[in-house]
Design a protein around this motif. Sequence first.
Motif, PDB file in Angstrom:
ATOM      1  N   PHE A   3      -8.950   7.811  -6.523  1.00  0.00           N
ATOM      2  CA  PHE A   3      -8.924   7.423  -5.108  1.00  0.00           C
ATOM      3  C   PHE A   3     -10.301   7.289  -4.464  1.00  0.00           C
ATOM      4  O   PHE A   3     -10.373   6.994  -3.259  1.00  0.00           O
ATOM      5  N   VAL A  33       2.296   3.133  -9.807  1.00  0.00           N
ATOM      6  CA  VAL A  33       1.818   2.374  -8.644  1.00  0.00           C
ATOM      7  C   VAL A  33       0.774   1.347  -9.082  1.00  0.00           C
ATOM      8  O   VAL A  33       0.815   0.171  -8.690  1.00  0.00           O
ATOM      9  N   GLN A  34      -0.157   1.780  -9.914  1.00  0.00           N
ATOM     10  CA  GLN A  34      -1.211   0.888 -10.388  1.00  0.00           C
ATOM     11  C   GLN A  34      -0.639  -0.219 -11.275  1.00  0.00           C
ATOM     12  O   GLN A  34      -1.034  -1.387 -11.152  1.00  0.00           O
ATOM     13  N   ILE A  74       1.216   7.735  -9.882  1.00  0.00           N
ATOM     14  CA  ILE A  74       0.002   6.957  -9.633  1.00  0.00           C
ATOM     15  C   ILE A  74      -0.135   5.846 -10.673  1.00  0.00           C
ATOM     16  O   ILE A  74      -0.462   4.696 -10.348  1.00  0.00           O
ATOM     17  N   CYS A 130       3.267  -0.799   4.378  1.00  0.00           N
ATOM     18  CA  CYS A 130       2.820   0.498   3.867  1.00  0.00           C
ATOM     19  C   CYS A 130       3.993   1.450   3.660  1.00  0.00           C
ATOM     20  O   CYS A 130       4.959   1.439   4.417  1.00  0.00           O
ATOM     21  N   LEU A 157       0.825  -1.206   0.000  1.00  0.00           N
ATOM     22  CA  LEU A 157       0.000   0.000   0.000  1.00  0.00           C
ATOM     23  C   LEU A 157       0.864   1.263   0.000  1.00  0.00           C
ATOM     24  O   LEU A 157       1.766   1.386   0.817  1.00  0.00           O
ATOM     25  N   ILE A 158       0.530   2.198  -0.893  1.00  0.00           N
ATOM     26  CA  ILE A 158       1.124   3.535  -0.901  1.00  0.00           C
ATOM     27  C   ILE A 158       0.080   4.502  -0.358  1.00  0.00           C
ATOM     28  O   ILE A 158      -1.024   4.602  -0.910  1.00  0.00           O
ATOM     29  N   PHE A 218      -0.809   8.311   0.230  1.00  0.00           N
ATOM     30  CA  PHE A 218      -0.470   9.663  -0.181  1.00  0.00           C
ATOM     31  C   PHE A 218      -1.098  10.684   0.763  1.00  0.00           C
ATOM     32  O   PHE A 218      -2.298  10.589   1.066  1.00  0.00           O
ATOM     33  N   HIS A 258      -1.687  -1.210  -4.049  1.00  0.00           N
ATOM     34  CA  HIS A 258      -2.852  -0.448  -3.638  1.00  0.00           C
ATOM     35  C   HIS A 258      -2.421   0.968  -3.271  1.00  0.00           C
ATOM     36  O   HIS A 258      -1.253   1.218  -2.952  1.00  0.00           O
ATOM     37  N   SER A 259      -3.377   1.891  -3.282  1.00  0.00           N
ATOM     38  CA  SER A 259      -3.071   3.261  -2.899  1.00  0.00           C
ATOM     39  C   SER A 259      -4.284   3.891  -2.237  1.00  0.00           C
ATOM     40  O   SER A 259      -5.421   3.468  -2.449  1.00  0.00           O
ATOM     41  N   CYS A 260      -4.029   4.923  -1.412  1.00  0.00           N
ATOM     42  CA  CYS A 260      -5.105   5.656  -0.765  1.00  0.00           C
ATOM     43  C   CYS A 260      -4.585   7.029  -0.374  1.00  0.00           C
ATOM     44  O   CYS A 260      -3.402   7.347  -0.544  1.00  0.00           O
TER      45      CYS A 260
END
Length: 217
Positions: free
Chosen positions: A135, A104-105, A101, A169, A11-12, A14, A110-112
Amino acid sequence: MPLITTDQTDLIIFDCDGVLVDSEPLSNAVMAEHITRLGWAMKGHESIRLFKGKTMAQVHCAIEDRLGKPIDKKWTSAFHLDQEQRMRRDLTVVAGVNDLIARVQAAGLHSCVASQGSHEKMAISLGLTGLWDQFEGRIFSARDVANPKPAPDLFLHAAIQMNVSPTRCIVIEDSPTGIAGALAAKMRVIGYDPDESGVLAQGGIEIVSRMDAITIV
């Protein structure tokens, strides 16, 4: 150059202001104008130094302590209105964020978002910059938890909601307050300091001045 490896990261997280959207100069210019009208002469760069990474409640307390009087609700409403107008006119995405982004994808991570700002403010800033769709449903505010940054609560809340261990994370932050919260959550931190000011040098964290300096493998 920070290296994010998919075998050690899930997980990233932001931060929003100053990491995803270039709102800090705009918001703090407006903040300085409104604080000056209260009787505390201030410039935008001074507002950034004093208030970057703080919640509005924390900003209110600082102003009231300095002036020795409570802030009228009309002042807060006027500030938010002017802030929104300035953002609608001038807000842009932080350079390199869209590419980061996408990377990352593409890496399957995952990202949030985890921000001191309110959901209402993020809906505006992320909506204006085209980032909301990236997001939506994974946006967390300090108002969702008992204690804002520098407490670890918000980052831990984000990890729980995303069903990821804190040790998996990585947080991208641009303020000492946010970095302290992420470190308290036992998460790896990458500090974003586009001006190379040195203010983020704490805890031996990795610091970048450009988003494209972050490598994902």
